[in-house]
Design a protein around this motif. Structure first.
Motif, PDB file in Angstrom:
ATOM      1  N   THR A  12       0.737  -0.881  -0.131  1.00 39.34           N
ATOM      2  CA  THR A  12      -0.159   0.385   0.212  1.00 39.34           C
ATOM      3  C   THR A  12       0.977   1.289   0.273  1.00 39.34           C
ATOM      4  OG1 THR A  12      -0.372  -0.444   2.778  1.00 39.34           O
ATOM      5  CG2 THR A  12      -1.438  -1.535   1.381  1.00 39.34           C
TER       6      THR A  12
ATOM      7  N   SER B 170      -3.415   0.946  -3.190  1.00 38.59           N
ATOM      8  CA  SER B 170      -2.566  -0.077  -3.282  1.00 38.59           C
ATOM      9  C   SER B 170      -1.741  -0.768  -4.435  1.00 38.59           C
ATOM     10  CB  SER B 170      -4.157  -1.761  -3.775  1.00 38.59           C
ATOM     11  OG  SER B 170      -2.854  -3.074  -3.548  1.00 38.59           O
TER      12      SER B 170
ATOM     13  N   THR C 295      -8.240   2.684  -2.733  1.00 42.08           N
ATOM     14  CA  THR C 295      -8.242   1.747  -1.232  1.00 42.08           C
ATOM     15  C   THR C 295      -9.428   1.944  -0.465  1.00 42.08           C
ATOM     16  OG1 THR C 295      -6.471   0.631  -0.064  1.00 42.08           O
ATOM     17  CG2 THR C 295      -7.124   0.179  -2.460  1.00 42.08           C
ATOM     18  N   HIS C 296      -8.659   2.990   0.395  1.00 42.93           N
ATOM     19  CA  HIS C 296      -9.044   4.011   1.169  1.00 42.93           C
ATOM     20  C   HIS C 296      -9.056   6.041   1.377  1.00 42.93           C
ATOM     21  CE1 HIS C 296      -8.874  -0.329   2.844  1.00 42.93           C
ATOM     22  NE2 HIS C 296     -10.270  -0.024   3.707  1.00 42.93           N
TER      23      HIS C 296
ATOM     24  N   PRO D   2     -13.974   2.937   2.860  1.00 47.50           N
ATOM     25  CA  PRO D   2     -13.117   2.424   1.259  1.00 47.50           C
ATOM     26  C   PRO D   2     -13.705   2.641   0.770  1.00 47.50           C
ATOM     27  CG  PRO D   2     -14.205   0.624   3.386  1.00 47.50           C
ATOM     28  CD  PRO D   2     -14.843   2.264   3.724  1.00 47.50           C
TER      29      PRO D   2
ATOM     30  N   GLN E 243     -12.942   2.862  -3.168  1.00 50.78           N
ATOM     31  CA  GLN E 243     -12.694   2.774  -5.224  1.00 50.78           C
ATOM     32  C   GLN E 243     -12.554   3.422  -6.153  1.00 50.78           C
ATOM     33  OE1 GLN E 243     -12.703  -1.987  -6.241  1.00 50.78           O
ATOM     34  NE2 GLN E 243     -11.394  -2.415  -4.171  1.00 50.78           N
TER      35      GLN E 243
END
Length: 1042
Positions: free
Chosen positions: A613, A626, A633-634, A645, A647
């Motif tokens: 990460t 990631s 991702t977050h 979370p 994306q």
């Protein structure tokens, strides 16, 4: 033209004196107890579509479409002069004003005399029975064009309507009172309450609503409603609204009478074959009864005309004369020449109670698989160009006011005209032919060139220490960078050796102080930045990546016809702090070796083997990526304690080619997807991370034709995502529609919210309509909505907001997810009229490639109920970016010889956080047009959804305000007069007296304070004793107020 008018009059006299043939009785009358058929003669003349606006006006390029608006206007006048009872209505000011300028004083005098005598009337007076004939030049909407309602920003809608309304007031002394939006592809809440009720309209008529909605309304007799489109103003901004039974053409039964139309004429000469008077009367009565069965009251409207009709107006009026005569003689129904105004007054006089309509009429479908939601995104480049020019026009008008408007120098008028035409419902929509789109872009470019001259001259005037008498002839030559979005800015790409310095003037058109990061391309990294006080400020160097260099070189060659000089290698970023309605000056020079304020960004390419990460961000906001899968991702905000979370992903829909059982294809208008394909990031193209003190960037090559940069700025709590999409590959023979998704785990229960023309937010529920039980045929296209400001979703804890930089289509196709359509490239026409596939290309030396679209969207996650403040404030900053102007300095004397910091308002004052200044303009008569807009809805924010106030004395420091007159939104009548004339419609189930919602009180002429309630826009014409610039106050720091 002059000769033909007098010839018709002479001919009419001879005809009536000597002819033995009967004279048709067309006297207008309304008959109680009968169906009254209001024949509204009209033409719908697109301000560009299949042909350019010029081609339509003069009638050239007829191999595409036989249409000549000049013929329509000429022929209509002579036809009306032949019978005083004939009436006609006309819409598009962009055409009429050309025609008007070409007429002799004699013809103009005839027209005006007919208006004065009562024979020629514009839609203005409230009355039912009319004598004389009505000749309505664009007195329904009254704007320059019939603007779109999905892809337009409310400020543009207001501006273009104002241009038309003020022309009509000046030339003819009339104020339109009827809205006529017959062709736009869906209808917005803002159109109804803001561009309807708030400009003084009593009614709004339109042609296109969803086919399922129309069928239900026919059965319920609810095609005509009272539309309360604003939750904030409810009944106080309602308008009577009517949807036509079958679009905006004559009713079924054969009532088209253009020269080449195949409808049977009324053949009433018994000495000739094919006598058919009774047949035609029966056809008329049958059509009238059929429409009356789906309409409340005994009044129905027939729209007698359609696109570019009445090129030989006598063919229409001759047949309508006969129909009126024989139908009234028959006696079963009553027919009359009418107008939307007469029809509206007749409806009002019945004292009927009407059904209520709320929200809007989006999305629009005319059949099961034909959702007109593709055009929300079609031609995204011109959509962005229009939005950029709109913000630029707002700033340029401010600077024109501060400098003082000049009849001899450059003005903003050309840009105003180009922007007005670009709001047309086949312009900014992207539904025109390619050569017409190029024409719109050319007009915007020409308008920008003139406005750019004005901006440069105004900034030079304000920056030079001139005597109090005015500007004189400033010597500073400022340059601007229209192609900065593709990393092309010649003024900043200069060699700063040998003591040369670059001066950057940063103008802020917002009413409050603004701090933001500026990025400009430079050729060397050893530079330093000084602020207005000569202090060295922190700056950051970022490498210019190959993807951006390639785009720059290709598009500069394509647009400017020249190969650019050696590409700069870096972006220089620095933070600018600029006062409201003012500028700050920054100096860029070669850095001393010991300079510690310049930071070169660290560039890091994480490998999956090294770390799984990567966390990036400035201040409170952190985004986690990631490196294994190359995805975000977050999202974490340490201040608000939001951790979610999230994306970002891309996909494309394959456009239906129309080859299945239903031949409807996906095209410029229609979004009809076949399949969805997720685009996975390429494994061989890892993330590239750039870090620095002002901003962090994460670069991703998603695939060979999608490149993404995610940015986080110091002190900001949102993420900026820049994308470049294209050329979209079509070598597989399949058109593609590219979308991006922001996905969270939020439980949103099918619900999301989209803006209406950048103003109110409207609740949407997937696969649901408030007005009827929706039959879902297209689960994706049928849930797309237009987005001009933003879209958001929420659950019981958080809300995700996404803001856009242009009009796009978007939705929440899955819970917890927001989707935006970014680009479309299709290979088949959708059979909705444009007869051309939406396949945009860019060509160099006859070699063409698909168009690449570069743009931005912005997102932020807040605790529930706290997102509105960011949506509204950031939305203003996106619409009104910093305006940058560049010049060079060869010595060390700029700050001492120029004014480094300026504010057009009192130095101690700024507008409240919930108020925007959307118009500051000097008018031709020297008065000032001012519009102030409250940015928040009722209950939208606990602190900012409140009454606010603006002090006019501090907006105009050092100037004497002699008179403040509150006007209608389009500034063509006093607000008080407008309110007194407005019709108050009865509504089913509502109390006799509606509750009054808060609005700002009248302006006290002593304290000159303007109050604004949530969502209120107030318009004023202000008389100021001295408009030329006065530098009456010059603080020691060099900042002054105009």
């Amino acid at each position: 033209m002059e000769i033909s008018l007098f010839f018709v009059l002479l001919l009419a006299g001879i005809f009536h004196a000597e002819s033995k043939f009967m004279v048709y009785d067309t006297s207008p009358r309304l008959v109680p107890g009968k169906i009254n058929v209001h024949l509204v003669a009209h033409t719908h003349d697109d301000v560009g579509w299949l042909k350019t606006v010029d081609q339509y006006y003069v009638g050239s390029n007829n191999s595409i479409q036989g249409a000549c608006v000049e013929n329509v206007l000429d022929s209509m006048v002579t036809a009306l002069l032949a019978d005083k009872n004939r009436k006609f209505i006309y819409v598009e000011q962009a055409f009429f004003q050309r025609w008007w300028r070409d007429q002799s004083e004699t013809v103009q005098g005839i027209v005006k005399q007919l208006v004065r005598s009562g024979q020629l009337e514009f839609i203005l007076n409230v009355g039912i029975i009319w004598t004389g004939f009505l000749f309505v030049w664009d007195c329904r909407n009254g704007g320059m064009c019939m603007h779109d309602e999905a892809a337009t920003h409310y400020i543009d809608m207001v501006d273009q309507t104002t241009l038309g309304h003020r022309f009509l007031k000046k030339e003819f002394g009339v104020t339109p009172r009827i809205g006529w939006q017959i062709d736009p592809f869906g209808h917005s809440a803002v159109q109804a309450y803001l561009l309807g009720a708030e400009v003084g309209f009593d009614a709004l008529y339109f042609g296109r609503i969803d086919y399922q909605d129309r069928d239900k309304r026919k059965g319920e007799k609810s095609l005509e409603v009272v539309w309360r489109a604003s939750r904030n103003f409810d009944a106080s901004a309602q308008i009577f609204a009517g949807a036509f039974p079958e679009n905006y053409e004559p009713p079924p039964g054969g009532f088209y009478f253009e020269v080449n139309d195949d409808s049977p004429i009324v053949q009433d000469d018994i000495n000739l074959f094919d006598y058919n008077v009774q047949d035609r009367v029966n056809d008329f009565v049958a059509a009238a009864v059929s429409q009356a069965n789906i309409t409340r009251t005994n009044h129905i409207m027939w729209t007698m005309g359609t696109d570019f009709k009445y090129q030989y107006a006598h063919t229409w009026f001759r047949q309508m004369d006969k129909l009126i005569h024989y139908v009234n003689k028959d006696g079963r129904v009553n027919a009359l020449y009418s107008t939307p105004s007469i029809y509206t007054d007749a409806k009002f006089a019945t004292n009927e109670s009407w059904p209520i309509k709320t929200d809007d009429f989006f999305p629009y479908a005319d059949s099961a698989n034909a959702y007109w939601t593709g055009y929300f995104t079609s031609r995204p480049a011109i959509k962005r160009y229009v939005r950029m020019m709109s913000g630029y026009y707002l700033a340029a008008r401010q600077l024109e006011f501060f400098k003082g408007r000049s009849d001899s120098g450059p003005t903003t008028d050309a840009l105003a005209d180009a922007l007005a035409i670009a709001q047309h419902h086949d312009a900014v929509t992207g539904t025109e032919k390619q050569h017409v789109a190029s024409d719109y872009a050319k007009r915007l470019s020409m308008g920008y060139d003139k406005a750019e001259e004005l901006v440069a001259a105004s900034l030079a005037c304000l920056a030079e220490s001139m005597p109090s008498a005015g500007c004189g002839n400033p010597t500073t030559k400022f340059q601007q960078c229209a192609l900065l979005n593709i990393s092309y800015c010649p003024p900043s790409e200069i060699d700063l050796s040998h003591g040369k310095k670059l001066i950057v003037v940063v103008y802020n058109s917002l009413g409050w102080k603004r701090d933001d990061v500026i990025r400009i391309p430079v050729i060397k990294e050893d530079v330093t930045v000084h602020d207005s006080n000569g202090k060295v400020i922190e700056s950051q160097i970022l490498p210019l990546v190959n993807a951006h260099v390639g785009m720059r070189n290709y598009y500069v060659k394509a647009y400017l016809g020249k190969t650019p000089s050696e590409a700069p290698k870096y972006w220089l970023a620095f933070s600018a702090s600029v006062p409201p309605l003012g500028f700050s000056t920054y100096t860029i020079s070669r850095a001393e070796r010991t300079a510690s304020t310049l930071t070169t960004s660290s560039v890091f390419t994480p490998r999956a083997m090294e770390t799984s990460t990567v966390e990036v961000g400035q201040g409170n906001l952190r985004l986690t990526f990631s490196s294994d899968v190359g995805k975000m991702t977050h999202y974490t905000n340490s201040r608000s304690l939001v951790k979610e979370p999230v994306q970002l992903s891309y996909s494309f829909y394959t456009g239906n080619d129309g080859s299945d059982k239903d031949p409807q294809a996906s095209g410029a208008y229609i979004f009809r997807p076949n399949h969805t394909f997720v685009i996975k990031p390429e494994e061989e193209s890892p993330l590239t991370v750039m870090r620095g003190p002002l901003l962090d960037e994460v670069h991703q090559r998603i695939n060979p034709w999608i490149y993404q940069v995610t940015r986080m700025y110091k002190g900001k709590e949102h993420a900026e995502v820049e994308f470049a999409v294209g050329p979209i590959p079509i070598d597989d023979g399949i058109g593609k529609e590219v979308a991006t998704q922001i996905t969270t785990t939020m439980a949103t229960n099918k619900t999301f919210y989209t803006d209406s023309n950048g103003r109110d937010f409207i609740k949407r529920i997937r696969d649901y309509r408030t007005d009827w039980d929706l039959k879902v045929n297209q689960p994706v296209a049928g849930n797309y909505y237009p987005i001009n400001l933003g879209i958001y979703i929420q659950d019981d804890k958080t809300e995700l907001s996404v803001l856009v930089d242009r009009s796009v289509g978007g939705s929440s196709i899955e819970d917890g997810q927001i989707e935006l359509m970014l680009h479309r490239r299709l290979l088949h026409d959708d059979s909705k009229g444009v007869a051309e596939a939406l396949n945009e290309t860019v060509c160099i030396h006859d070699k063409c490639t698909g168009l690449t679209i570069q743009g931005k969207f912005y997102f932020r996650i807040d605790p529930l109920g706290e997102g509105a403040k960011w949506r509204r404030s950031a939305g203003q900053e996106i619409y009104s970016p910093f305006l940058l102007a560049f010049t060079e300095e060869d010595g060390d004397n700029w700050m001492s010889s120029h004014v480094p910091t300026f504010s057009g308002i009192d130095p101690s004052y700024s507008l409240p956080d919930n108020v925007a200044l959307i118009t500051l303009q000097e008018l031709d008569d020297g008065k000032v047009l001012l519009r102030l807009a409250h940015l928040f809805e009722i209950g939208e924010d606990k602190d900012l959804s409140v009454m606010s106030s603006v002090e006019l004395k501090k907006l105009f420091p050092g100037k004497k305000i002699s008179k403040v007159t509150e006007m209608s939104l389009s500034a063509n009548q006093e607000r008080e007069e407008m309110e007194q004339k407005r019709l108050v419609w009865k509504v089913e189930g509502s109390p006799e007296k509606e509750p009054e919602l808060a609005r700002g009180r009248p302006v006290n002429p002593t304290n000159l304070v303007v109050e604004l309630a949530p969502m209120e826009i107030r318009t004023f014409v202000i008389e100021i004793s001295s408009l030329p610039l006065r530098k009456s106050q010059m603080p020691e720091d060099g900042r002054y107020a105009a």
